[in-house]
Design a protein around this motif. Sequence first.
Motif, PDB file in Angstrom:
ATOM      1  N   ARG A 155       2.924  -0.933  -0.494  1.00 16.15           N
ATOM      2  CA  ARG A 155       3.413  -2.237  -0.014  1.00 16.15           C
ATOM      3  C   ARG A 155       2.635  -3.364  -0.708  1.00 16.15           C
ATOM      4  NH1 ARG A 155       5.904  -2.813   4.669  1.00 16.15           N
ATOM      5  NH2 ARG A 155       4.489  -4.448   5.406  1.00 16.15           N
ATOM      6  N   VAL A 156       3.370  -4.235  -1.380  1.00 21.20           N
ATOM      7  CA  VAL A 156       2.768  -5.307  -2.179  1.00 21.20           C
ATOM      8  C   VAL A 156       3.061  -6.668  -1.563  1.00 21.20           C
ATOM      9  CG1 VAL A 156       2.576  -6.347  -4.468  1.00 21.20           C
ATOM     10  CG2 VAL A 156       3.156  -3.911  -4.255  1.00 21.20           C
ATOM     11  N   VAL A 215       8.195  -4.492  -2.189  1.00 24.16           N
ATOM     12  CA  VAL A 215       7.738  -5.849  -1.888  1.00 24.16           C
ATOM     13  C   VAL A 215       7.675  -6.002  -0.372  1.00 24.16           C
ATOM     14  CG1 VAL A 215       8.181  -8.308  -2.141  1.00 24.16           C
ATOM     15  CG2 VAL A 215       8.760  -6.748  -4.011  1.00 24.16           C
ATOM     16  N   ALA A 216       6.457  -6.158   0.134  1.00 28.37           N
ATOM     17  CA  ALA A 216       6.280  -6.315   1.577  1.00 28.37           C
ATOM     18  C   ALA A 216       6.432  -7.764   2.008  1.00 28.37           C
ATOM     19  CB  ALA A 216       4.903  -5.787   1.994  1.00 28.37           C
ATOM     20  N   ALA A 217       6.030  -8.690   1.122  1.00 28.29           N
ATOM     21  CA  ALA A 217       6.138 -10.122   1.425  1.00 28.29           C
ATOM     22  C   ALA A 217       5.902 -10.918   0.154  1.00 28.29           C
ATOM     23  CB  ALA A 217       5.121 -10.528   2.497  1.00 28.29           C
ATOM     24  N   THR A 218       6.498 -12.099   0.083  1.00 30.27           N
ATOM     25  CA  THR A 218       6.201 -13.059  -0.987  1.00 30.27           C
ATOM     26  C   THR A 218       5.842 -14.384  -0.324  1.00 30.27           C
ATOM     27  OG1 THR A 218       8.511 -13.788  -1.204  1.00 30.27           O
ATOM     28  CG2 THR A 218       7.805 -11.942  -2.598  1.00 30.27           C
ATOM     29  N   VAL A 219       4.720 -14.959  -0.747  1.00 29.56           N
ATOM     30  CA  VAL A 219       4.274 -16.237  -0.176  1.00 29.56           C
ATOM     31  C   VAL A 219       3.891 -17.193  -1.299  1.00 29.56           C
ATOM     32  CG1 VAL A 219       3.469 -15.159   1.952  1.00 29.56           C
ATOM     33  CG2 VAL A 219       1.890 -15.458   0.063  1.00 29.56           C
ATOM     34  N   ALA A 220       3.941 -18.492  -0.989  1.00 27.55           N
ATOM     35  CA  ALA A 220       3.759 -19.516  -2.017  1.00 27.55           C
ATOM     36  C   ALA A 220       2.388 -20.162  -2.011  1.00 27.55           C
ATOM     37  CB  ALA A 220       4.833 -20.598  -1.865  1.00 27.55           C
ATOM     38  N   SER A 221       1.511 -19.775  -1.086  1.00 24.98           N
ATOM     39  CA  SER A 221       0.189 -20.414  -1.024  1.00 24.98           C
ATOM     40  C   SER A 221      -0.837 -19.434  -0.478  1.00 24.98           C
ATOM     41  CB  SER A 221       0.233 -21.656  -0.122  1.00 24.98           C
ATOM     42  OG  SER A 221       0.415 -21.281   1.241  1.00 24.98           O
ATOM     43  N   ALA A 222      -2.102 -19.755  -0.751  1.00 22.64           N
ATOM     44  CA  ALA A 222      -3.196 -18.936  -0.232  1.00 22.64           C
ATOM     45  C   ALA A 222      -3.256 -19.034   1.291  1.00 22.64           C
ATOM     46  CB  ALA A 222      -4.518 -19.397  -0.851  1.00 22.64           C
ATOM     47  N   GLU A 223      -3.011 -20.227   1.805  1.00 24.53           N
ATOM     48  CA  GLU A 223      -3.051 -20.417   3.253  1.00 24.53           C
ATOM     49  C   GLU A 223      -2.022 -19.526   3.947  1.00 24.53           C
ATOM     50  OE1 GLU A 223      -4.758 -24.064   1.370  1.00 24.53           O
ATOM     51  OE2 GLU A 223      -3.000 -22.808   0.999  1.00 24.53           O
ATOM     52  N   GLU A 239      -0.452 -14.523   6.919  1.00 25.85           N
ATOM     53  CA  GLU A 239       0.501 -13.424   7.015  1.00 25.85           C
ATOM     54  C   GLU A 239      -0.083 -12.033   6.764  1.00 25.85           C
ATOM     55  OE1 GLU A 239       4.043 -13.524   7.739  1.00 25.85           O
ATOM     56  OE2 GLU A 239       3.171 -15.334   8.618  1.00 25.85           O
ATOM     57  N   ILE A 240      -1.258 -11.961   6.138  1.00 25.01           N
ATOM     58  CA  ILE A 240      -1.752 -10.659   5.701  1.00 25.01           C
ATOM     59  C   ILE A 240      -1.992  -9.690   6.862  1.00 25.01           C
ATOM     60  CG2 ILE A 240      -4.219 -11.297   5.664  1.00 25.01           C
ATOM     61  CD1 ILE A 240      -4.383  -9.634   3.015  1.00 25.01           C
ATOM     62  N   GLY A 241      -2.411 -10.212   8.004  1.00 22.88           N
ATOM     63  CA  GLY A 241      -2.619  -9.350   9.165  1.00 22.88           C
ATOM     64  C   GLY A 241      -1.325  -8.764   9.689  1.00 22.88           C
ATOM     65  N   ARG A 242      -0.255  -9.559   9.647  1.00 26.57           N
ATOM     66  CA  ARG A 242       1.040  -9.089  10.112  1.00 26.57           C
ATOM     67  C   ARG A 242       1.687  -8.130   9.110  1.00 26.57           C
ATOM     68  NH1 ARG A 242       6.197 -10.119   9.176  1.00 26.57           N
ATOM     69  NH2 ARG A 242       5.707 -11.794   7.680  1.00 26.57           N
ATOM     70  N   VAL A 243       1.605  -8.498   7.827  1.00 25.77           N
ATOM     71  CA  VAL A 243       2.273  -7.717   6.783  1.00 25.77           C
ATOM     72  C   VAL A 243       1.535  -6.406   6.492  1.00 25.77           C
ATOM     73  CG1 VAL A 243       2.965  -7.735   4.351  1.00 25.77           C
ATOM     74  CG2 VAL A 243       3.277  -9.792   5.753  1.00 25.77           C
ATOM     75  N   GLN A 244       0.204  -6.457   6.535  1.00 23.76           N
ATOM     76  CA  GLN A 244      -0.641  -5.297   6.233  1.00 23.76           C
ATOM     77  C   GLN A 244      -0.268  -4.642   4.896  1.00 23.76           C
ATOM     78  OE1 GLN A 244      -0.908  -2.554   9.510  1.00 23.76           O
ATOM     79  NE2 GLN A 244      -1.498  -4.133  10.962  1.00 23.76           N
ATOM     80  N   PRO A 245      -0.359  -5.405   3.807  1.00 20.55           N
ATOM     81  CA  PRO A 245      -0.025  -4.838   2.500  1.00 20.55           C
ATOM     82  C   PRO A 245      -1.070  -3.817   2.055  1.00 20.55           C
ATOM     83  CG  PRO A 245      -1.027  -6.989   2.211  1.00 20.55           C
ATOM     84  CD  PRO A 245      -0.836  -6.796   3.705  1.00 20.55           C
ATOM     85  N   ALA A 283     -13.605 -10.896   2.787  1.00 21.01           N
ATOM     86  CA  ALA A 283     -14.534 -11.065   3.903  1.00 21.01           C
ATOM     87  C   ALA A 283     -13.875 -10.740   5.243  1.00 21.01           C
ATOM     88  CB  ALA A 283     -15.067 -12.501   3.930  1.00 21.01           C
ATOM     89  N   GLU A 284     -12.600 -11.109   5.378  1.00 23.84           N
ATOM     90  CA  GLU A 284     -11.940 -11.005   6.679  1.00 23.84           C
ATOM     91  C   GLU A 284     -11.066  -9.759   6.822  1.00 23.84           C
ATOM     92  OE1 GLU A 284      -9.823 -14.677   7.143  1.00 23.84           O
ATOM     93  OE2 GLU A 284     -11.600 -15.884   6.685  1.00 23.84           O
ATOM     94  N   ARG A 285     -10.386  -9.390   5.755  1.00 23.50           N
ATOM     95  CA  ARG A 285      -9.493  -8.221   5.817  1.00 23.50           C
ATOM     96  C   ARG A 285      -9.455  -7.551   4.453  1.00 23.50           C
ATOM     97  NH1 ARG A 285      -5.719  -7.013   9.697  1.00 23.50           N
ATOM     98  NH2 ARG A 285      -4.361  -5.277   9.122  1.00 23.50           N
ATOM     99  N   PRO A 286     -10.484  -6.811   4.090  1.00 27.53           N
ATOM    100  CA  PRO A 286     -10.576  -6.248   2.739  1.00 27.53           C
ATOM    101  C   PRO A 286      -9.317  -5.485   2.332  1.00 27.53           C
ATOM    102  CG  PRO A 286     -12.625  -5.905   3.920  1.00 27.53           C
ATOM    103  CD  PRO A 286     -11.649  -6.440   4.921  1.00 27.53           C
ATOM    104  N   THR A 287      -8.732  -5.923   1.221  1.00 29.60           N
ATOM    105  CA  THR A 287      -7.491  -5.352   0.690  1.00 29.60           C
ATOM    106  C   THR A 287      -7.586  -5.365  -0.828  1.00 29.60           C
ATOM    107  OG1 THR A 287      -6.271  -6.338   2.551  1.00 29.60           O
ATOM    108  CG2 THR A 287      -4.963  -5.578   0.674  1.00 29.60           C
ATOM    109  N   PRO A 288      -7.137  -4.314  -1.499  1.00 25.69           N
ATOM    110  CA  PRO A 288      -7.152  -4.352  -2.969  1.00 25.69           C
ATOM    111  C   PRO A 288      -6.368  -5.549  -3.496  1.00 25.69           C
ATOM    112  CG  PRO A 288      -6.711  -2.128  -2.177  1.00 25.69           C
ATOM    113  CD  PRO A 288      -6.644  -3.019  -0.978  1.00 25.69           C
TER     114      PRO A 288
END
Length: 357
Positions: free
Chosen positions: A10-11, A36-44, A49-55, A78-83
């Motif tokens: 999941r990307v 494709v798990a999600a596409t977003v336009a900003s770091a914010e 979304e990363i917690g919900r999407v869990q890529p 720091a908050e949710r280590p992900t590759p």
Amino acid sequence: MIPSSQSRVRVMVVEDSLVIRQLLAHIIARDPRLIVAATVASAEEALQEIGRVQPDVVSMDIRLPGMDGLEATRRIMAERPTPIVVIADSIEDSSLKISMNALRAGALSVVEKPVGVTSAGYDAIASTICTQLYIMSQVPVVRQRSFSWRPPTNPPRSEREDLWASARPALMAIAASTGGPPALAKVLGAFPADFPIPILLVQHMGAPFMEGFASWLNGLTSLDVRLAQEGEVPAAGRVYVAPGDRHLALSSTGALRLSADPPIGSQRPSATYLFRSMAQFAGPRGIGVLLTGMGEDGAQGLVEMRQAGGYTLAEHESTAVVYGMPAAAVRMGGARASLPLDLIAPRLLGLARGEGE
């Protein structure tokens, strides 16, 4: 057999340009290993979304409105280590510097941003992006843990190794792959400007980024870091980085040699290619160092350096981002010593100064 959607990687795509975002989504969707798990336009939005999407892996743009990709990488690690795989424009110096700092902050690799389906090299770039996303999704990134380390019991010294003790080192070769940039920055950044021997360096990275990588590393150390040139005679206090898509080797005359010989284990530049030349032409006066990285590149070369009487060292499992290359060297008997990252620079500085172990 095509993997089910449940087994695909999941990307999450983080990219502010709608055109590039759609292009990346198209590239990823074509690969049966990825989804494709999600596409977003900003770091914010990514952080939200990363917690919900869990890529399983994040494709990270560097130039973003508001918070940039570097800060986003720091926050995610720091908050949710992900590759994280950085997708970067290889042309602009400022973008390259941010990309290299993102690697230092915890991103695993950097690949070239696609321009369009009709652009030169599009298929190769698309293939590289998908392969990197898939491979890096398998890396178990975690917050840095504390560790208890004991030095391994060294095997009995061979006659060739005893000879090494009386031969002052003349040259060092160091190699790394995944996780290499921050490890190299830590080791080389601890060396003084009067470091007494030259250093030859192989880092697995896309060819378009090598000049920027050398420039970035040059700004983090007292040593003079530059891309290696054919026929150059290595000098003390300088680091010679293998350029993109060329092997780096020591020649019989002591000068540097760049080669388009076939890849070794799919790698060009190859650590084994460099170490092998060190074994042949530096012998007991060479030092070989193998840091974090996937696969086994460098392991056989380190074996040959040790057999030639050189001093060989591998990064310990406790600090390696990916314990692949150094693990292979230890398993094959190529590493005379195995040390965590913090202890490598002091050991190498002492050896280079002829102080022994």
